[in-house]
Design a protein around this motif. Structure first.
Motif, PDB file in Angstrom:
ATOM      1  N   GLU A  97       0.841  -1.210   0.000  1.00  0.00           N
ATOM      2  CA  GLU A  97       0.000   0.000   0.000  1.00  0.00           C
ATOM      3  C   GLU A  97       0.870   1.251   0.000  1.00  0.00           C
ATOM      4  N   GLU A  98       1.916   1.212   0.807  1.00  0.00           N
ATOM      5  CA  GLU A  98       2.816   2.373   0.918  1.00  0.00           C
ATOM      6  C   GLU A  98       3.517   2.652  -0.425  1.00  0.00           C
ATOM      7  N   VAL A  99       4.053   1.600  -1.027  1.00  0.00           N
ATOM      8  CA  VAL A  99       4.744   1.776  -2.314  1.00  0.00           C
ATOM      9  C   VAL A  99       3.733   2.232  -3.377  1.00  0.00           C
ATOM     10  N   GLY A 100       2.553   1.647  -3.340  1.00  0.00           N
ATOM     11  CA  GLY A 100       1.526   2.011  -4.317  1.00  0.00           C
ATOM     12  C   GLY A 100       1.142   3.478  -4.215  1.00  0.00           C
ATOM     13  N   LYS A 101       1.004   3.939  -2.973  1.00  0.00           N
ATOM     14  CA  LYS A 101       0.600   5.329  -2.727  1.00  0.00           C
ATOM     15  C   LYS A 101       1.575   6.299  -3.396  1.00  0.00           C
ATOM     16  N   LYS A 102       2.845   5.975  -3.300  1.00  0.00           N
ATOM     17  CA  LYS A 102       3.887   6.838  -3.883  1.00  0.00           C
ATOM     18  C   LYS A 102       3.701   7.012  -5.393  1.00  0.00           C
ATOM     19  N   HIS A 103       3.192   5.949  -6.046  1.00  0.00           N
ATOM     20  CA  HIS A 103       3.060   5.984  -7.508  1.00  0.00           C
ATOM     21  C   HIS A 103       1.615   6.171  -7.970  1.00  0.00           C
ATOM     22  N   GLY A 104       0.701   6.303  -7.018  1.00  0.00           N
ATOM     23  CA  GLY A 104      -0.710   6.393  -7.390  1.00  0.00           C
ATOM     24  C   GLY A 104      -1.228   5.082  -7.950  1.00  0.00           C
ATOM     25  N   LYS A 105      -0.724   3.970  -7.408  1.00  0.00           N
ATOM     26  CA  LYS A 105      -1.105   2.635  -7.899  1.00  0.00           C
ATOM     27  C   LYS A 105      -1.590   1.771  -6.733  1.00  0.00           C
ATOM     28  N   SER A 106      -2.309   0.700  -7.053  1.00  0.00           N
ATOM     29  CA  SER A 106      -2.822  -0.199  -6.017  1.00  0.00           C
ATOM     30  C   SER A 106      -1.775  -1.268  -5.684  1.00  0.00           C
ATOM     31  N   PRO A 107      -1.933  -1.957  -4.538  1.00  0.00           N
ATOM     32  CA  PRO A 107      -1.028  -3.071  -4.227  1.00  0.00           C
ATOM     33  C   PRO A 107      -0.979  -4.112  -5.361  1.00  0.00           C
ATOM     34  N   ALA A 108      -2.117  -4.379  -5.989  1.00  0.00           N
ATOM     35  CA  ALA A 108      -2.126  -5.366  -7.092  1.00  0.00           C
ATOM     36  C   ALA A 108      -1.208  -4.893  -8.222  1.00  0.00           C
ATOM     37  N   GLN A 109      -1.329  -3.626  -8.557  1.00  0.00           N
ATOM     38  CA  GLN A 109      -0.495  -3.094  -9.657  1.00  0.00           C
ATOM     39  C   GLN A 109       0.985  -3.100  -9.277  1.00  0.00           C
ATOM     40  N   VAL A 110       1.265  -2.831  -8.007  1.00  0.00           N
ATOM     41  CA  VAL A 110       2.662  -2.864  -7.549  1.00  0.00           C
ATOM     42  C   VAL A 110       3.221  -4.291  -7.671  1.00  0.00           C
ATOM     43  N   MET A 111       2.439  -5.284  -7.269  1.00  0.00           N
ATOM     44  CA  MET A 111       2.921  -6.682  -7.336  1.00  0.00           C
ATOM     45  C   MET A 111       3.207  -7.100  -8.775  1.00  0.00           C
ATOM     46  N   LEU A 112       2.328  -6.695  -9.688  1.00  0.00           N
ATOM     47  CA  LEU A 112       2.518  -7.096 -11.095  1.00  0.00           C
ATOM     48  C   LEU A 112       3.743  -6.399 -11.682  1.00  0.00           C
ATOM     49  N   ARG A 113       3.868  -5.117 -11.376  1.00  0.00           N
ATOM     50  CA  ARG A 113       5.022  -4.356 -11.886  1.00  0.00           C
ATOM     51  C   ARG A 113       6.334  -4.926 -11.315  1.00  0.00           C
ATOM     52  N   TRP A 114       6.307  -5.247 -10.037  1.00  0.00           N
ATOM     53  CA  TRP A 114       7.486  -5.818  -9.361  1.00  0.00           C
ATOM     54  C   TRP A 114       7.931  -7.107 -10.071  1.00  0.00           C
TER      55      TRP A 114
END
Ligand code: NDP
Length: 278
Positions: free
Chosen positions: A204-221
């Motif tokens: 959630e924290e990383v997502g917030k920085k990029h305006g993205k959701s946790p799901a989007q962060v996991m896929l991008r990662w």
């Protein structure tokens, strides 16, 4: 840098496979799967991951037929299930999958799990299918390093993909390094932790920085780690959101934070148990 939904990785045999695909495990045969696959194709997904085990190949085939996108522009994966393995059995299972999918070739055919008694004969069958041109690439799923070592040892055909459980809690670092060394593309199933990591505070924290959701962060990662992803959703807004991951990138600090989630622990079945190795 992967920055478009149509970006693809080049497999060891030269075949191009999209970094983002659409998974349909637990999507019901009939209208549900037809609608989900059509929505995904409309959004721009060009890769669909099914399996005979999912019992929805007919609907996947119907959706592909009814879509405006030509078959050659799509990347279709299926898998031979555990009780279909063996040489002749696999050839017959492949025919059944093609019939249900209403197509005359697959882009990728995988051994679903490494069944100790039958995986070698199954692999010979996949080699034959590959040589006949009815499948563009062959690979495995749920293979650990020791299974891969066996397969890479005495066989002419090498697996070009290994589809395994992989997400921030189970980052599969050792397996990824081994696969990279042997030119095997890693593909993540359960890239969203099968829904279990969606409210993780770090994501959630990383997502917030990029305006993205946790799901989007996991896929991008995963993609930034050179891992192909195939998230599943039957919710149109999420199907869209899961494809909106090509307009940002995680930096070193983000990746270090996400790494803290890793416990190298799976949520799902152990391949050695399922395959009868232990
Ligand atoms: P995923 O990690 O893709 O998670 C799917 C779950 O997450 C669903 O409950 C879905 O709900 C939810 N979800 C999806 N997107 C979002 C979002 N943006 N926000 C919130 N929730 C979301 O799990 P899967 O097990 O489905 O894995 C993906 C694919 O991998 C499978 O569909 C299958 O193709 C393959 N697979 C392969 C296996 C193998 O042994 N080779 C084993 C398991 C899966 P909803 O649908 O309600 O939106």
């Amino acid at each position: 840098m992967v920055n478009h939904l149509s970006d693809a990785t080049t497999l060891a045999n030269g075949v191009r496979m999209p970094w983002l695909g659409f998974g349909v495990y637990k999507v019901s045969e009939g209208d549900e799967v037809v609608q989900a696959v059509k929505t995904a194709i409309d959004v721009g997904y060009r890769s669909i991951d099914t399996a005979s085990f999912y019992e929805n190949e007919e609907g996947v085939g119907r959706a592909l037929k009814e879509s405006d996108v030509a078959r050659e522009e799509l990347f279709l994966t299926s898998k031979v299930w555990n009780d279909e393995q063996g040489y002749n059995e696999t050839l017959a299972a492949f025919d059944r999958s093609l019939n249900r999918l209403q197509t005359d070739y697959l882009d990728l055919y995988l051994i679903h799990w490494p069944m100790k008694q039958t995986y070698e004969d199954t692999w010979h069958a996949l080699g034959k299918l590959y040589d006949s041109g009815r499948v563009k690439a062959i690979g495995v799923s749920n293979f650990e390093i020791h299974h891969l070592k066996e397969l890479l040892k005495g066989h002419t055909h090498k697996p070009v993909v290994n589809q395994v459980e992989l997400h921030p809690r189970f980052a599969q670092k050792e397996l990824r390094a081994f696969c990279q060394e042997h030119n095997v593309q890693v593909e993540a199933w359960g890239p969203l932790g099968q829904g279990r990591l969606l409210d993780h505070p770090v994501l959630e924290e990383v997502g917030k920085k990029h305006g993205k959701s946790p799901a989007q962060v996991m896929l991008r990662w995963a993609i930034q780690n050179d891992v192909v992803v195939i998230p599943k959703s039957t919710t149109p807004a999420r199907i869209q959101a899961n494809a909106d991951i090509f307009d940002f990138s995680l930096d070193g600090e983000d990746v270090a934070k996400i790494d803290t989630i890793n416990e190298e622990k799976r949520y799902s079945g152990n391949p050695d148990e399922i395959g009868g190795w232990i």
